[in-house]
Design a protein around this motif. Sequence first.
Motif, PDB file in Angstrom:
ATOM      1  N   GLU A  24       0.847  -1.200   0.000  1.00  0.00           N
ATOM      2  CA  GLU A  24       0.000   0.000   0.000  1.00  0.00           C
ATOM      3  C   GLU A  24       0.883   1.250   0.000  1.00  0.00           C
ATOM      4  O   GLU A  24       1.754   1.391   0.862  1.00  0.00           O
ATOM      5  CB  GLU A  24      -0.941  -0.019   1.218  1.00  0.00           C
ATOM      6  CG  GLU A  24      -1.632   1.282   1.540  1.00  0.00           C
ATOM      7  CD  GLU A  24      -2.438   1.883   0.389  1.00  0.00           C
ATOM      8  OE1 GLU A  24      -3.269   1.178  -0.208  1.00  0.00           O
ATOM      9  OE2 GLU A  24      -2.224   3.074   0.090  1.00  0.00           O
TER      10      GLU A  24
ATOM     11  N   THR B 240     -12.215   3.904  -0.731  1.00  0.00           N
ATOM     12  CA  THR B 240     -13.064   3.024   0.062  1.00  0.00           C
ATOM     13  C   THR B 240     -13.346   3.680   1.413  1.00  0.00           C
ATOM     14  O   THR B 240     -14.484   3.655   1.902  1.00  0.00           O
ATOM     15  CB  THR B 240     -12.388   1.648   0.222  1.00  0.00           C
ATOM     16  OG1 THR B 240     -12.171   1.114  -1.097  1.00  0.00           O
ATOM     17  CG2 THR B 240     -13.251   0.684   1.017  1.00  0.00           C
TER      18      THR B 240
ATOM     19  N   THR C 177     -19.606   6.122   1.203  1.00  0.00           N
ATOM     20  CA  THR C 177     -20.711   6.035   2.157  1.00  0.00           C
ATOM     21  C   THR C 177     -21.061   4.568   2.437  1.00  0.00           C
ATOM     22  O   THR C 177     -22.140   4.274   2.955  1.00  0.00           O
ATOM     23  CB  THR C 177     -21.952   6.810   1.658  1.00  0.00           C
ATOM     24  OG1 THR C 177     -21.983   6.783   0.248  1.00  0.00           O
ATOM     25  CG2 THR C 177     -21.914   8.237   2.098  1.00  0.00           C
TER      26      THR C 177
ATOM     27  N   ASP D 167      -1.945   3.989 -11.961  1.00  0.00           N
ATOM     28  CA  ASP D 167      -0.803   3.055 -11.985  1.00  0.00           C
ATOM     29  C   ASP D 167      -1.170   1.719 -12.636  1.00  0.00           C
ATOM     30  O   ASP D 167      -0.353   1.119 -13.338  1.00  0.00           O
ATOM     31  CB  ASP D 167      -0.286   2.800 -10.558  1.00  0.00           C
ATOM     32  CG  ASP D 167       0.387   4.033  -9.970  1.00  0.00           C
ATOM     33  OD1 ASP D 167       0.306   5.105 -10.611  1.00  0.00           O
ATOM     34  OD2 ASP D 167       0.971   3.933  -8.871  1.00  0.00           O
TER      35      ASP D 167
ATOM     36  N   GLY E  56     -23.693   2.252  -5.202  1.00  0.00           N
ATOM     37  CA  GLY E  56     -23.065   1.009  -4.756  1.00  0.00           C
ATOM     38  C   GLY E  56     -22.202   0.346  -5.816  1.00  0.00           C
ATOM     39  O   GLY E  56     -21.453  -0.588  -5.511  1.00  0.00           O
TER      40      GLY E  56
ATOM     41  N   LEU F  56     -18.226   0.401  -5.003  1.00  0.00           N
ATOM     42  CA  LEU F  56     -17.713  -0.564  -4.020  1.00  0.00           C
ATOM     43  C   LEU F  56     -17.918  -2.007  -4.466  1.00  0.00           C
ATOM     44  O   LEU F  56     -17.113  -2.878  -4.125  1.00  0.00           O
ATOM     45  CB  LEU F  56     -18.396  -0.354  -2.663  1.00  0.00           C
ATOM     46  CG  LEU F  56     -17.886   0.825  -1.842  1.00  0.00           C
ATOM     47  CD1 LEU F  56     -18.687   0.959  -0.555  1.00  0.00           C
ATOM     48  CD2 LEU F  56     -16.399   0.676  -1.510  1.00  0.00           C
TER      49      LEU F  56
HETATM   50  C1  LIG Z   1     -16.977  10.463  -1.208  1.00  0.00           C
HETATM   51  C2  LIG Z   1     -17.179   9.144  -1.919  1.00  0.00           C
HETATM   52  C3  LIG Z   1     -18.304   8.386  -1.631  1.00  0.00           C
HETATM   53  C4  LIG Z   1     -18.505   7.164  -2.270  1.00  0.00           C
HETATM   54  N1  LIG Z   1     -19.556   6.373  -1.892  1.00  0.00           N
HETATM   55  C5  LIG Z   1     -19.704   5.149  -2.449  1.00  0.00           C
HETATM   56  C6  LIG Z   1     -20.717   4.242  -2.007  1.00  0.00           C
HETATM   57  O1  LIG Z   1     -21.434   4.486  -1.040  1.00  0.00           O
HETATM   58  N2  LIG Z   1     -20.867   3.058  -2.664  1.00  0.00           N
HETATM   59  C7  LIG Z   1     -20.053   2.728  -3.716  1.00  0.00           C
HETATM   60  O2  LIG Z   1     -20.239   1.687  -4.306  1.00  0.00           O
HETATM   61  N3  LIG Z   1     -19.042   3.529  -4.105  1.00  0.00           N
HETATM   62  C8  LIG Z   1     -18.835   4.716  -3.497  1.00  0.00           C
HETATM   63  N4  LIG Z   1     -17.802   5.502  -3.892  1.00  0.00           N
HETATM   64  C9  LIG Z   1     -16.850   4.943  -4.854  1.00  0.00           C
HETATM   65  C10 LIG Z   1     -15.961   3.914  -4.140  1.00  0.00           C
HETATM   66  O3  LIG Z   1     -15.422   4.518  -2.989  1.00  0.00           O
HETATM   67  C11 LIG Z   1     -14.843   3.444  -5.064  1.00  0.00           C
HETATM   68  O4  LIG Z   1     -15.407   2.990  -6.263  1.00  0.00           O
HETATM   69  C12 LIG Z   1     -14.071   2.287  -4.428  1.00  0.00           C
HETATM   70  O5  LIG Z   1     -13.802   2.565  -3.074  1.00  0.00           O
HETATM   71  C13 LIG Z   1     -12.780   2.054  -5.167  1.00  0.00           C
HETATM   72  O6  LIG Z   1     -12.052   1.074  -4.469  1.00  0.00           O
HETATM   73  P1  LIG Z   1     -10.571   0.729  -4.922  1.00  0.00           P
HETATM   74  O7  LIG Z   1     -10.130  -0.415  -4.091  1.00  0.00           O
HETATM   75  O8  LIG Z   1     -10.525   0.583  -6.409  1.00  0.00           O
HETATM   76  O9  LIG Z   1      -9.744   2.046  -4.596  1.00  0.00           O
HETATM   77  P2  LIG Z   1      -9.249   2.673  -3.176  1.00  0.00           P
HETATM   78  O10 LIG Z   1     -10.202   2.388  -2.086  1.00  0.00           O
HETATM   79  O11 LIG Z   1      -8.912   4.097  -3.440  1.00  0.00           O
HETATM   80  O12 LIG Z   1      -7.942   1.851  -2.879  1.00  0.00           O
HETATM   81  C14 LIG Z   1      -6.821   1.915  -3.726  1.00  0.00           C
HETATM   82  C15 LIG Z   1      -5.577   1.899  -2.852  1.00  0.00           C
HETATM   83  O13 LIG Z   1      -4.432   1.700  -3.685  1.00  0.00           O
HETATM   84  C16 LIG Z   1      -3.364   2.512  -3.201  1.00  0.00           C
HETATM   85  N5  LIG Z   1      -2.430   2.662  -4.323  1.00  0.00           N
HETATM   86  C17 LIG Z   1      -2.554   3.421  -5.437  1.00  0.00           C
HETATM   87  N6  LIG Z   1      -1.529   3.187  -6.282  1.00  0.00           N
HETATM   88  C18 LIG Z   1      -0.752   2.248  -5.679  1.00  0.00           C
HETATM   89  C19 LIG Z   1       0.428   1.552  -6.071  1.00  0.00           C
HETATM   90  N7  LIG Z   1       1.014   1.775  -7.267  1.00  0.00           N
HETATM   91  N8  LIG Z   1       0.967   0.653  -5.215  1.00  0.00           N
HETATM   92  C20 LIG Z   1       0.382   0.397  -4.002  1.00  0.00           C
HETATM   93  N9  LIG Z   1      -0.738   1.015  -3.588  1.00  0.00           N
HETATM   94  C21 LIG Z   1      -1.313   1.918  -4.430  1.00  0.00           C
HETATM   95  C22 LIG Z   1      -4.058   3.769  -2.743  1.00  0.00           C
HETATM   96  O14 LIG Z   1      -3.275   4.495  -1.818  1.00  0.00           O
HETATM   97  C23 LIG Z   1      -5.343   3.207  -2.120  1.00  0.00           C
HETATM   98  O15 LIG Z   1      -5.196   2.952  -0.744  1.00  0.00           O
HETATM   99  C24 LIG Z   1     -17.584   6.723  -3.258  1.00  0.00           C
HETATM  100  C25 LIG Z   1     -16.454   7.499  -3.564  1.00  0.00           C
HETATM  101  C26 LIG Z   1     -16.242   8.701  -2.891  1.00  0.00           C
HETATM  102  C27 LIG Z   1     -15.017   9.492  -3.221  1.00  0.00           C
END
Ligand SMILES: Cc1cc2nc3c(=O)[nH]c(=O)nc-3n(C[C@H](O)[C@H](O)[C@H](O)COP(=O)(O)OP(=O)(O)OC[C@H]3O[C@@H](n4cnc5c(N)ncnc54)[C@H](O)[C@@H]3O)c2cc1C
Length: 457
Positions: free
Chosen positions: A32, A43, A47, A222, A431, A434
């Motif tokens: 991470e 994430t 919400t 990335d 949703g 997520l």
């Molecule tokens: C305010 C807000 C409210 C939302 N509400 C909802 C909801 O209620 N329901 C829903 O379905 N979606 C919601 N979403 C969208 C949802 O949050 C995202 O679609 C989802 O969390 C994405 O998950 P992820 O694992 O792809 O990314 P993330 O949760 O952002 O995780 C990616 C991780 O990778 C790390 N990272 C990045 N590049 C690298 C690398 N090269 N090497 C190692 N680590 C790295 C980052 O630091 C981060 O911790 C919301 C988004 C926001 C901004």
Amino acid sequence: MTDVDLVVAGAGGGLAGALRAAQLGARVLVVEANENYLRGNNTSMSTAMIPGAGSRWQRAAGIDDSPEKFLGDIAAKTHGDFAKPVAEALAGVSAELVEWLDDHAGLPIELPTDFHYPGHCVQRVHSIPGRHGSGLLRYLADAVTQQSGIDMLVPGRVTATRRDGNGLLVTVSYPDGGTEEISTGSVLLATNGYGANRELVAEHLPEIAEADYHGSEYSTGDALRIGADFGAAISYLDAYQGHAALSAEARTLVTWTVVMHGGFVIGMDGRRFGDETTGYSEYAAVLAAQPGASGWLVYDERIHQASKAFGDYVDVMESGALRRGESAEELAATIGVPADALAAELAEASAVAGDERQRDRFGRNRFEQPLTTPLYAVRIVPALFHTQGGLTVDGHARVLDTETRPIPGLYASGGSAVGISGHGAAGYLAGNGLLPALGLAYLAATHCAAHLQKGDQ
Ligand SMILES: Cc1cc2nc3c(=O)[nH]c(=O)nc-3n(C[C@H](O)[C@H](O)[C@H](O)COP(=O)(O)OP(=O)(O)OC[C@H]3O[C@@H](n4cnc5c(N)ncnc54)[C@H](O)[C@@H]3O)c2cc1C
């Protein structure tokens, strides 16, 4: 023998994959980049709304749902243009996922039934008490800590991955400039999309490029770069989730529940400019196109009380961003819009409220109840939350090359992978950010562990 069986790059939704793979016997390393990931990734900012079609909570509430119904809603919202194999896999696993999150990841899942999410034909969006992603991620992180077989490398950034015999070699870069190579059977790219990369946003999402970006600063694309080194295909790169209700003062989400309970949005001239219930994602670009690219969300005491179930709304309230008026005239004077314009909008909304057969001039028929005094308003600006397109994957979250062949050992989830929201902003259902984040990570882990058991990695 590789160092580990699975490297998970990114500790957002990717943690669900790490936990699932370790529970199935894999040796897992989570890498991470952000040491404050528990409060900094998407994430954690969400919400915490996760769809599950056919879950035990729905059955207990007497709600008849199925993956087919959910797929029908996705097809309707995207006008039939979406990544079908991915949507089928996610709709199919969604109930199992929310039940697994409760049973095996320690999340106290519940099914909010206090309001209706736009586009879902039944109540299927599950959450946790407090309805905030920081809680969701905390539960996942705690479960990871308690699970044997998972190591965490934080902060470390996965900067490259290449083939190494039958496995993969992952390059991890550290903040001090040092690097390390880790050999693994598989890699799950869970690094989110490219929302923080202004160049890519301007290229692929021009309609929202000027809006606030309200997501992780580490979402720099990335996974797209790493996937390109393997000849990975990409799809639906123009897809994104916008949001029309970021508090201009608090820079926190007001939540669209205010609209779904009967609130509405006015411009600086005091007039409404569209049907807000089409969805908060597409309404971001509508708001961005208004003079001043901002507006006021108007609602009443009943909605104010109902919205307090959301931690984000409470944060906005405590920041002092809410305006209140004992009468429509007082509210109009407080927020600086013409009183007659606001009065006209309240009258039109009242005329159709409570009777879904009636529609206003924009076609909106959902107002729950007429707004009554005292009234509230909060200044809102549009925001880009995250991108929805990415590496093309199949129903096991395997990354595919341009000839649709799985790239051995390479998986992607969440914002790194293609989503299920079609093109643009309008295909996003609550949703469905997520679900690909947690669900594709879960499917990738299941597939990866099954192949380990067969000994073919
Ligand atoms: C305010 C807000 C409210 C939302 N509400 C909802 C909801 O209620 N329901 C829903 O379905 N979606 C919601 N979403 C969208 C949802 O949050 C995202 O679609 C989802 O969390 C994405 O998950 P992820 O694992 O792809 O990314 P993330 O949760 O952002 O995780 C990616 C991780 O990778 C790390 N990272 C990045 N590049 C690298 C690398 N090269 N090497 C190692 N680590 C790295 C980052 O630091 C981060 O911790 C919301 C988004 C926001 C901004």
